[in-house]
Scaffold this motif. Structure first.
Motif, PDB file in Angstrom:
ATOM      1  N   VAL A 145     -87.709 120.993  -7.404  1.00 45.63           N
ATOM      2  CA  VAL A 145     -87.446 120.644  -8.795  1.00 45.63           C
ATOM      3  C   VAL A 145     -86.413 119.521  -8.818  1.00 45.63           C
ATOM      4  N   LEU A 146     -86.802 118.397  -9.389  1.00 41.49           N
ATOM      5  CA  LEU A 146     -85.907 117.270  -9.577  1.00 41.49           C
ATOM      6  C   LEU A 146     -85.369 117.370 -10.991  1.00 41.49           C
ATOM      7  N   VAL A 147     -84.065 117.355 -11.123  1.00 40.00           N
ATOM      8  CA  VAL A 147     -83.428 117.507 -12.427  1.00 40.00           C
ATOM      9  C   VAL A 147     -82.728 116.212 -12.789  1.00 40.00           C
ATOM     10  N   GLU A 148     -83.052 115.682 -13.959  1.00 39.67           N
ATOM     11  CA  GLU A 148     -82.348 114.507 -14.456  1.00 39.67           C
ATOM     12  C   GLU A 148     -81.291 114.968 -15.446  1.00 39.67           C
ATOM     13  N   ILE A 161     -82.655 119.702  -6.851  1.00 36.46           N
ATOM     14  CA  ILE A 161     -81.705 118.619  -6.643  1.00 36.46           C
ATOM     15  C   ILE A 161     -81.545 117.865  -7.957  1.00 36.46           C
ATOM     16  N   GLN A 162     -80.298 117.640  -8.333  1.00 37.93           N
ATOM     17  CA  GLN A 162     -80.003 116.945  -9.578  1.00 37.93           C
ATOM     18  C   GLN A 162     -79.751 115.467  -9.325  1.00 37.93           C
ATOM     19  N   PHE A 163     -80.168 114.654 -10.276  1.00 38.41           N
ATOM     20  CA  PHE A 163     -79.897 113.220 -10.289  1.00 38.41           C
ATOM     21  C   PHE A 163     -79.061 112.979 -11.532  1.00 38.41           C
ATOM     22  N   VAL A 164     -77.782 112.674 -11.335  1.00 38.76           N
ATOM     23  CA  VAL A 164     -76.884 112.506 -12.470  1.00 38.76           C
ATOM     24  C   VAL A 164     -76.284 111.111 -12.461  1.00 38.76           C
ATOM     25  N   VAL A 191     -87.224 118.387 -14.549  1.00 41.73           N
ATOM     26  CA  VAL A 191     -86.566 118.802 -15.787  1.00 41.73           C
ATOM     27  C   VAL A 191     -85.686 117.645 -16.239  1.00 41.73           C
ATOM     28  N   LYS A 192     -85.842 117.256 -17.483  1.00 42.67           N
ATOM     29  CA  LYS A 192     -85.056 116.162 -18.076  1.00 42.67           C
ATOM     30  C   LYS A 192     -84.108 116.765 -19.106  1.00 42.67           C
ATOM     31  N   HIS A 193     -82.830 116.455 -18.977  1.00 43.31           N
ATOM     32  CA  HIS A 193     -81.853 116.903 -19.974  1.00 43.31           C
ATOM     33  C   HIS A 193     -81.642 115.795 -20.990  1.00 43.31           C
ATOM     34  N   ASP A 194     -81.832 116.111 -22.245  1.00 44.60           N
ATOM     35  CA  ASP A 194     -81.611 115.163 -23.325  1.00 44.60           C
ATOM     36  C   ASP A 194     -80.375 115.636 -24.065  1.00 44.60           C
ATOM     37  N   GLY A 195     -79.209 115.244 -23.559  1.00 46.50           N
ATOM     38  CA  GLY A 195     -77.953 115.774 -24.058  1.00 46.50           C
ATOM     39  C   GLY A 195     -77.505 115.244 -25.396  1.00 46.50           C
ATOM     40  N   SER A 196     -78.080 114.165 -25.858  1.00 42.59           N
ATOM     41  CA  SER A 196     -77.539 113.580 -27.077  1.00 42.59           C
ATOM     42  C   SER A 196     -78.574 113.361 -28.177  1.00 42.59           C
ATOM     43  N   THR A 244     -84.247 107.777 -14.442  1.00 34.78           N
ATOM     44  CA  THR A 244     -85.678 107.935 -14.710  1.00 34.78           C
ATOM     45  C   THR A 244     -86.503 107.010 -13.826  1.00 34.78           C
ATOM     46  N   THR A 245     -86.074 105.775 -13.697  1.00 35.31           N
ATOM     47  CA  THR A 245     -86.800 104.812 -12.856  1.00 35.31           C
ATOM     48  C   THR A 245     -86.867 105.307 -11.419  1.00 35.31           C
ATOM     49  N   LEU A 246     -85.741 105.800 -10.893  1.00 36.80           N
ATOM     50  CA  LEU A 246     -85.734 106.316  -9.530  1.00 36.80           C
ATOM     51  C   LEU A 246     -86.663 107.523  -9.394  1.00 36.80           C
ATOM     52  N   LEU A 247     -86.579 108.452 -10.337  1.00 40.22           N
ATOM     53  CA  LEU A 247     -87.435 109.640 -10.244  1.00 40.22           C
ATOM     54  C   LEU A 247     -88.911 109.282 -10.284  1.00 40.22           C
ATOM     55  N   THR A 248     -89.288 108.290 -11.083  1.00 42.76           N
ATOM     56  CA  THR A 248     -90.700 107.904 -11.137  1.00 42.76           C
ATOM     57  C   THR A 248     -91.168 107.268  -9.832  1.00 42.76           C
TER      58      THR A 248
END
Length: 169
Positions: A100-103, A8-11, A39-44, A19-23
């Motif tokens: 798997v929680l995806v940020e 499930i993705q959190f976008v 999984v954390k996406h660091d897009g920038s 991040t606060t919600l996932l923690t």
């Protein structure tokens, strides 16, 4: 073959509270017996997890394509390449993740909860796919999906567990 974990993705936009919600969700889901991977996406940014001058940093700086470090309690692998989300999910499946929680990764096709910090953030709902719910700091005008308050981690955890149960049943 290992059963694939539910993903499930959190976008949301930067500083939407992902991040606060996932923690808050992780301990609730782990306490219910699930093995949770994230999984954390660091897009920038070009993130760094090894510190300048330390051995792993020195190996990477020397040109190693892969650097691994392990101890009695944890392991990390640093790769000098991006890895697609499905491959990361597969690795977490092999490691035993049930969920798997995806940020981030807004354009991937997994089920998504969209975080909306401000009413104008609702425009994001028109540009992402596979939305299963919204998480907002204040009410939004759209109600096509289940809505959650950003402060109600318990309800969101129950929703995630329900979706997981439906996907494996």
């Amino acid at each position: 073959m290992k059963k694939q974990p539910f993903v499930i993705q959190f976008v949301g936009y930067s500083d939407s509270g992902k991040t606060t919600l996932l923690t808050k969700l992780i301990p609730l889901l782990e306490q219910s017996g699930l093995r949770v991977g994230v999984v954390k996406h660091d897009g920038s940014h070009d993130f760094a997890i090894d510190q300048p001058g330390k051995d792993t940093w020195r190996y990477r700086e020397a040109g190693a394509s892969f650097v691994a470090i392990t101890s009695r309690t944890k392991t990390a692998v640093i790769e000098q390449r991006p890895t697609p989300l499905p491959q990361l999910v597969e690795r977490l499946a092999q490691a035993g993740a049930d969920l798997v929680l995806v940020e981030g990764f807004k354009q991937e096709g997994y089920p998504k909860l969209v975080l909306l910090r401000r009413p104008q953030d609702a425009e994001l709902l028109d540009s992402v796919t596979n939305i299963i719910g919204t998480v907002a700091c204040e009410p939004i005008a759209r109600d096509e999906w289940p809505r959650f308050s950003v402060d109600d981690a318990e309800a969101i955890a129950q929703f995630v567990k329900q979706r997981l149960s439906e996907s494996s049943g």
